[in-house]
Design a protein around this motif. Structure first.
Motif, mmCIF file in Angstrom:
data_model
loop_
_atom_site.group_PDB
_atom_site.id
_atom_site.type_symbol
_atom_site.label_atom_id
_atom_site.label_comp_id
_atom_site.label_asym_id
_atom_site.label_seq_id
_atom_site.Cartn_x
_atom_site.Cartn_y
_atom_site.Cartn_z
ATOM 1 N N HIS A 476 0.839 -1.204 0.000
ATOM 2 C CA HIS A 476 0.000 0.000 0.000
ATOM 3 C C HIS A 476 0.873 1.253 0.000
ATOM 4 N N GLN A 556 -8.545 -3.175 5.036
ATOM 5 C CA GLN A 556 -8.832 -1.839 4.497
ATOM 6 C C GLN A 556 -7.788 -1.446 3.448
ATOM 7 N N GLN A 557 -6.512 -1.689 3.780
ATOM 8 C CA GLN A 557 -5.467 -1.311 2.834
ATOM 9 C C GLN A 557 -5.551 -2.177 1.573
ATOM 10 N N GLU A 560 -8.120 -0.849 -0.820
ATOM 11 C CA GLU A 560 -7.626 0.261 -1.637
ATOM 12 C C GLU A 560 -6.720 -0.244 -2.751
ATOM 13 N N TYR A 563 -9.124 -1.699 -5.397
ATOM 14 C CA TYR A 563 -9.753 -0.625 -6.173
ATOM 15 C C TYR A 563 -8.764 -0.064 -7.193
ATOM 16 N N PHE A 564 -7.537 0.158 -6.751
ATOM 17 C CA PHE A 564 -6.513 0.727 -7.626
ATOM 18 C C PHE A 564 -6.231 -0.188 -8.815
ATOM 19 N N ALA A 571 -12.473 -5.556 -3.696
ATOM 20 C CA ALA A 571 -12.336 -4.456 -2.744
ATOM 21 C C ALA A 571 -13.555 -4.380 -1.823
ATOM 22 N N GLU A 575 -13.735 -4.774 2.276
ATOM 23 C CA GLU A 575 -14.341 -3.762 3.138
ATOM 24 C C GLU A 575 -15.388 -4.384 4.057
#
Length: 792
Positions: A476, A556-557, A560, A563-564, A571, A575
């Protein structure tokens, strides 16, 4: 995929290798190849590798060391241009190879396969681009098994196996020169492998992914103590200052301690003449200290320079001088240990025999990863300047072919240490090459259960479950620094494997259950957990709140990251899992008797700062509640406090809860280390073993990311945030490196007025948050200056 040229050369070894050569710590073999060239050379890129380590000379000139640390499925080779060292007429390639035993022994961080071997590929190209000669490893090479050097595992450096005992009279001195008489040497044998049916060779070659380590000539600073010597202090000082020879009479003992001025890593080098029968001992130590409580683990250290009340402890190298009559000050006998040493102090013990001995020179070549520090920091507190310098030096000392926990004792790459070291590297240099290798290293260590190994490369597997999560954190960090979408997409399956392991470990309450007892559920080197080696007491009986919350944070990381990489469904799944874990911890791991603080495990009334920190970082506790539990954790003696290892995460929690001004007091141990004359930061206050552990370099991050306030707020530094913290300072300035270039910050106070000037890469938008709460966004231009009242 193996390179296309790989089959042009052969892996070779000595034919007189015996089973007993694979027992113990390690053994050396020498290789030579002489060849003639009839015309000039334009270029020659030599590709070279060995199992386990090599050193290469070309026409007597040392050229390279390697290979870079890898593993069974990624065996690195070095590519070195040697065309400028070749000449018309006779040339020689000479290689010293150290083989570590397949079943263990030697340097634990260096991989070895079931077979020893050397590989050399060299095409010699003329000025027209035509290959005029090939000097590949094959049956024409000759070799000699070394019988002069005995390696031992050592007591202090037992993870390394580098201590040498050398009988120079048995060593083939000058063996790397073309004129050396090699008539007694034997021809090598070459391996043949069936690679037509998918079988892999022991070595799958990949090019070295990082630059070669630098080597820079250095001299010792001073003589710190003379224990026994008929030689005057001034003569010893002249030896280390200007290589003025020191003569030692026959039947004499001289003992002298030399100070490098700071803890460093380097190749020691002795030059000498005469003195047949002389025995030289070299003891490398990090500091002066009182007698260890338990060798090598528990130590009693104070002022690291106190040579009156302290002593030097460490393993010794022993060199028995040949006293070859052909050697002289113009052509001296040389001794250099094969592996670099870590030291601030070196004790030199010389015991002569029946002949006088001349010590012509003694110095070292400092080595390490070529970290180009472009960042800077200065403030109104001169103590911070010293903490900055020590932090940068500590990071340097813990960077070689991998990041390292400590250069003196282990030289192993641990995930927790490395995550912080990588962040410090980004801000200091903008260099992510060693970081990228690290990602791949730990990806390669993935076990079938879904966890990475806690340290890697390592020939002995070790598992600390929580450390697998730090690997996700470092991915991350890299996403925010570099924004490399392909890299993240490549490693997402390994991220999912790790998270899948923790997901499968959930109990009926939804908590991550107790870890496999064969694993080491380490959290921190907290003093109250020293009897259990850093494992919270609650983790021995059931779920660990820290691990549950670290898992929630990792989810959580990972969301992200997904999503990226365009994996939106994944993702959202992460979550959802994160929220379920947060809720399970809120329901099962809070104490109504202790103001709603988080316990170290369900049904427990044991507390630590660690559980509160990870509750805040994971978003399990927010707002006023988060501030309250952090305040309690800092002031209530019932809470186990953090050691240096966890300080980075403590400081992040303080930053998130508006308590960051507490950091100055929490830096008291760093200021004490500076007063104790450390030049690098020690590992912890529990064992006081290592004096160089780069997780202690956290001041680098605090000064750049908090005091100057520079952070990425979009992947790849696609958007920069500047949010300076004043604290107790009235001025700070410096440079922070990003993946787009430097950010320069200068701020100062004049009474109640705050002045800020900032410059950053002009193509990157920036959000400036001032101490008075004002927020400004600058889309382009890359510069901003402002003067505001703090009360506005």
């Amino acid at each position: 995929m193996s390179p296309s040229w790989e089959e042009e050369a052969k892996w070779i070894w000595t034919p007189d290798w015996r089973p007993e050569d694979e027992v113990g710590v390690g053994k050396f073999v020498y290789y030579r190849k002489t060849f003639e060239l009839e015309r000039g050379v334009h270029a020659c890129a030599i590709r070279i590798s060995a199992d386990s380590r090599y050193r290469l000379w070309v026409n007597g000139v040392p050229v390279s060391r390697g290979p870079c640390k890898g593993d069974r499925f990624t065996w690195y080779y070095d590519s070195v241009e040697i065309g400028n060292l070749l000449r018309e007429g006779v040339n020689i390639l000479a290689v010293q190879v150290l083989r570590y035993p397949y079943l263990g022994g030697g340097n634990q961080s260096v991989w070895r396969t079931r077979l020893p071997g050397l590989y050399v590929h060299a095409d010699i190209i003329d000025e027209k681009g035509v290959c005029t000669a090939r000097v590949h490893s094959d049956e024409s090479w000759i070799c000699l098994k070394d019988e002069s050097i005995q390696l031992s595992q050592g007591v202090y450096t037992q993870f390394l196996g580098i201590a040498e005992t050398v009988d120079a009279a048995r060593k083939p001195i000058g063996w790397m020169d073309a004129c050396f008489d090699s008539a007694a040497w034997i021809h090598v044998v070459a391996y043949e492998f069936d690679i037509q049916h998918g079988g892999l060779k022991p070595w799958e070659l990949s090019e070295r992914p990082i630059p070669a380590l630098y080597e820079t000539e250095r001299r010792f600073n001073q003589v710190s103590r003379i224990l026994y010597s008929d030689v005057e202090l001034e003569l010893w000082q002249r030896l280390i200052r200007e290589d003025s020879p020191v003569g030692i009479p026959p039947r004499t003992i001289a003992v002298v301690d030399l100070d490098a001025g700071e803890l460093t890593t380097g190749y020691l080098a002795l030059s000498m003449s005469r003195g047949k029968g002389t025995v030289i001992r070299l003891l490398c130590a990090e500091c002066y200290e009182r007698e260890p409580v338990l060798v090598p683990w528990l130590r009693d250290k104070g002022d690291r320079t106190d040579s009156v009340n302290g002593e030097l402890y460490g393993d010794e190298d022993v060199y028995k001088v040949s006293g070859d009559g052909t050697l002289s000050p113009l052509s001296p006998e040389i001794y250099e240990p094969f592996w670099f040493r870590t030291f601030r102090y070196v004790r030199l013990v010389i015991e002569t025999g029946e002949e006088p001995f001349d010590l012509i020179g003694f110095g070292y070549r400092e080595t390490g990863y070529p970290l180009d520090v472009a960042a800077s920091y200065r403030s109104s507190d001169p103590e911070e300047d010293l903490l900055w310098d020590i932090s940068v030096r500590t990071l340097r000392r813990c960077m070689h072919e991998t990041y390292e926990d400590c250069p003196y004792y282990e030289q192993l790459q641990y995930v927790m240490d490395t995550r912080s070291q990588i962040l410090f590297t980004y801000s200091l240099s903008g260099d992510d090459r060693l970081a990228r290798k690290t990602f791949y290293d730990f990806h390669s260590s993935l076990l079938p259960q879904g966890l990475t190994q806690s340290r890697y490369p390592s020939d002995e597997a070790q598992v600390i479950p929580g450390f697998s999560l730090y690997w996700i954190f470092m991915l991350h960090d890299h996403m925010m620094f570099a924004g490399d979408r392909d890299l993240i997409a490549r490693y997402l399956p390994s991220v999912d494997a790790i998270l899948g392991y923790f997901h499968r470990m959930r109990d009926d309450r939804g908590l991550v259950g107790r870890m496999n007892p064969r694993y080491w559920s380490f959290v921190d080197w907290a003093d109250r957990w020293k009897e259990s080696y850093g494992v919270p007491d609650a983790a021995k009986k059931g779920p660990s709140t820290v691990y549950c919350l670290m898992y929630a944070y990792a989810l959580q990381q990972a969301a992200e990251l997904a999503y990226f990489a365009g994996r939106h469904g994944l993702a959202e799944e992460y979550e959802g899992r994160a929220e379920q874990m947060r809720q399970a911890v809120r329901e099962n791991c809070r104490s109504e008797l202790h103001f709603g603080c988080f316990t170290d495990g369900p049904g427990s009334e044991e507390f630590s700062q660690h559980s509160q920190i990870w509750a805040i970082l994971s978003g399990t506790s927010t707002g006023d509640e988060a501030r309250r539990i952090m305040e309690i954790a800092l002031t209530d003696d019932a809470f186990v406090p953090c050691s240096f290892a966890m300080s980075f995460y403590l400081f992040r929690a303080l930053s998130m809860t508006g308590l960051y001004n507490q950091v100055y007091e929490l830096f008291a141990p760093w200021r004490q280390m500076a007063k104790d004359n450390l030049t690098t930061w020690m590992e912890d206050t529990v064992s006081q073993r290592s004096d160089a552990h780069a997780w202690g370099s956290v001041p680098v991050y605090e000064y750049l990311a908090e005091t100057l306030g520079v952070l990425p707020i979009a992947p790849g530094y696609g958007e920069i945030e500047i949010q300076p913290r004043i604290g107790r300072l009235h001025q700070a300035q410096g440079r922070v490196m990003t993946s787009h270039g430097p950010v320069d910050i200068h701020w100062h106070l004049e009474g109640e007025r705050f002045h800020l000037s900032a410059k950053w890469p002009e193509q990157v938008p920036c959000v400036i948050r001032l101490p008075n709460g004002r927020r400004t966004r600058v889309e382009t231009g890359g510069a901003f200056s402002v003067s505001v009242l703090l009360s506005n």
